[in-house]
Write an enzyme that holds these catalytic residues in place. Structure first.
Site, PDB file in Angstrom:
ATOM      1  N   SER A   9       0.851  -1.193   0.000  1.00 57.38           N
ATOM      2  CA  SER A   9       0.000   0.000   0.000  1.00 57.38           C
ATOM      3  C   SER A   9       0.881   1.235   0.000  1.00 57.38           C
ATOM      4  O   SER A   9       1.650   1.457   0.947  1.00 57.38           O
ATOM      5  CB  SER A   9      -0.893   0.023   1.243  1.00 57.38           C
ATOM      6  OG  SER A   9      -1.413   1.334   1.401  1.00 57.38           O
ATOM      7  N   ASP A  36      -4.781   3.528  -1.391  1.00 56.00           N
ATOM      8  CA  ASP A  36      -5.817   3.828  -0.403  1.00 56.00           C
ATOM      9  C   ASP A  36      -6.352   5.240  -0.601  1.00 56.00           C
ATOM     10  O   ASP A  36      -5.651   6.217  -0.352  1.00 56.00           O
ATOM     11  CB  ASP A  36      -5.241   3.682   1.017  1.00 56.00           C
ATOM     12  CG  ASP A  36      -5.103   2.222   1.407  1.00 56.00           C
ATOM     13  OD1 ASP A  36      -6.099   1.489   1.299  1.00 56.00           O
ATOM     14  OD2 ASP A  36      -3.990   1.817   1.802  1.00 56.00           O
ATOM     15  N   HIS A  67      -8.529   1.159  -3.486  1.00 58.77           N
ATOM     16  CA  HIS A  67      -9.438   0.916  -2.369  1.00 58.77           C
ATOM     17  C   HIS A  67     -10.127   2.227  -2.020  1.00 58.77           C
ATOM     18  O   HIS A  67      -9.512   3.114  -1.440  1.00 58.77           O
ATOM     19  CB  HIS A  67      -8.609   0.367  -1.196  1.00 58.77           C
ATOM     20  CG  HIS A  67      -9.383   0.129   0.055  1.00 58.77           C
ATOM     21  ND1 HIS A  67      -8.779  -0.204   1.248  1.00 58.77           N
ATOM     22  CD2 HIS A  67     -10.723   0.154   0.313  1.00 58.77           C
ATOM     23  CE1 HIS A  67      -9.705  -0.372   2.184  1.00 58.77           C
ATOM     24  NE2 HIS A  67     -10.888  -0.147   1.648  1.00 58.77           N
ATOM     25  N   MET A  69     -12.268   4.498   0.020  1.00 58.36           N
ATOM     26  CA  MET A  69     -12.888   4.743   1.326  1.00 58.36           C
ATOM     27  C   MET A  69     -13.474   6.144   1.250  1.00 58.36           C
ATOM     28  O   MET A  69     -12.988   7.093   1.883  1.00 58.36           O
ATOM     29  CB  MET A  69     -11.823   4.613   2.435  1.00 58.36           C
ATOM     30  CG  MET A  69     -11.394   3.177   2.667  1.00 58.36           C
ATOM     31  SD  MET A  69      -9.816   3.050   3.530  1.00 58.36           S
ATOM     32  CE  MET A  69      -8.688   3.151   2.133  1.00 58.36           C
ATOM     33  N   MET A 138     -11.226  -6.460   5.671  1.00 58.52           N
ATOM     34  CA  MET A 138     -10.449  -5.474   6.430  1.00 58.52           C
ATOM     35  C   MET A 138      -9.997  -6.087   7.757  1.00 58.52           C
ATOM     36  O   MET A 138     -10.823  -6.565   8.536  1.00 58.52           O
ATOM     37  CB  MET A 138     -11.301  -4.224   6.714  1.00 58.52           C
ATOM     38  CG  MET A 138     -11.654  -3.390   5.495  1.00 58.52           C
ATOM     39  SD  MET A 138     -10.235  -2.789   4.557  1.00 58.52           S
ATOM     40  CE  MET A 138      -9.349  -1.815   5.777  1.00 58.52           C
TER      41      MET A 138
HETATM   42  C1  DX5 Z   1      -6.471   1.195   6.048  1.00 61.66           C
HETATM   43  C2  DX5 Z   1      -6.014   0.922   4.633  1.00 61.66           C
HETATM   44  C3  DX5 Z   1      -4.895  -0.086   4.531  1.00 61.66           C
HETATM   45  C4  DX5 Z   1      -3.644   0.321   5.227  1.00 61.66           C
HETATM   46  C5  DX5 Z   1      -2.579  -0.725   5.102  1.00 61.66           C
HETATM   47  O1  DX5 Z   1      -7.474   2.127   6.024  1.00 61.66           O
HETATM   48  O2  DX5 Z   1      -7.070   0.435   3.854  1.00 61.66           O
HETATM   49  O3  DX5 Z   1      -4.641  -0.403   3.183  1.00 61.66           O
HETATM   50  O4  DX5 Z   1      -3.139   1.520   4.761  1.00 61.66           O
HETATM   51  O5  DX5 Z   1      -1.473  -0.265   5.813  1.00 61.66           O
HETATM   52  P1  DX5 Z   1      -0.801  -1.124   6.961  1.00 61.66           P
HETATM   53  O6  DX5 Z   1      -0.297  -2.359   6.315  1.00 61.66           O
HETATM   54  O7  DX5 Z   1       0.258  -0.222   7.466  1.00 61.66           O
HETATM   55  O8  DX5 Z   1      -1.867  -1.428   7.994  1.00 61.66           O
HETATM   56 ZN    ZN Z   2      -6.576  -0.423   1.828  1.00 62.42          ZN
END
Ligand code: DX5
Ligand code: ZN
Length: 221
Positions: A9, A36, A67, A69, A138
């Site tokens: 990510s 993200d 992704h 959000m 998640m």
């Molecule tokens: C959380 C994101 C994840 C996150 C992953 O909201 O969707 O993709 O950034 O990062 P790590 O691996 O640091 O938890």
């Molecule tokens: Zn994510």
């Protein structure tokens, strides 16, 4: 046998050197790149828009796994696809009719996925099955990189794997949040195959070493 795909990510990358960071993880063996997108409404954080994805697209050829959000995937999802997203994940609570949104994103040429938050039962997303290519489990609550992995989700990953296998549905299982070299084997064994890792890769000093360790942990697990 499921094939492991590692998706760093970029949220945890050094954005002042984003091109170098992307090429470094690609050379280190990343299969996909996870992007993200947060809008400050659905989650209390603001990150990346389509304009950044457009530039990211120019410096890598591996699949871009976006992704979303955000509260309005119907409006902005198409812009991310236009910018080069290959995969688009939505949070079903953000759409009035998730199946219609997924169909629309499909028609624009993207593979689609629904995200399942740690406190959401699988029953809530089962009706999306005909319109998805992946389920994003998640393993933290969305909003920030670097959070601690929630181990309770492992049982739900096992459950979703079972449903998909029983139905022989062509749906991948992705896991996202708090995954590192020391827990990736448990996540894969539970049934996930696309593994997102932000801080678990970008906050380490040698990406190739880290990704190699991740593959090794899965192979031994
Ligand atoms: C959380 C994101 C994840 C996150 C992953 O909201 O969707 O993709 O950034 O990062 P790590 O691996 O640091 O938890
Ligand atoms: Zn994510």
């Amino acid at each position: 046998m499921r094939a492991l795909k590692i998706a760093p990510s970029i949220l945890s990358a050094d954005f002042s050197r984003l091109k170098d960071e992307i090429q470094a993880v690609e050379e280190a063996g990343a299969d996909w790149l996870h992007v993200d997108v947060m809008d400050g409404h659905f989650v209390p954080n603001i990150t990346i828009g389509p304009v950044v994805v457009e530039w990211v697209r120019k410096v890598t050829e591996i699949p871009l796994d976006v992704h979303l959000m955000i509260t309005d995937p119907d409006k902005y999802g198409p812009e991310f696809i236009k910018a080069g997203a290959n995969w688009v994940s939505i949070h079903p609570d953000t759409c009035t009719d998730p199946n219609a949104t997924l169909k629309k994103l499909h028609s624009l040429g993207a593979k689609t996925s629904v995200a399942v938050n740690p406190d959401v039962p699988l029953e809530k997303i089962e009706r999306c099955f005909p319109d998805i290519d992946m389920i994003l489990m998640m393993t933290v609550f969305p909003g920030f990189g670097g959070q601690a992995f929630i181990p309770d989700v492992l049982a739900k990953i096992e459950q979703v794997r079972k449903i998909i296998d029983e139905r022989k549905a062509p749906i991948l299982v992705e896991a996202d949040g708090g995954i590192k070299t020391d827990n990736i084997d448990r996540v894969f064994r539970a049934g996930a195959e696309v593994i997102v890792s932000g801080s678990g890769i970008f906050k380490t000093s040698n990406y190739a070493n880290t990704i190699h360790k991740m593959r090794e942990a899965v192979a031994q697990g």
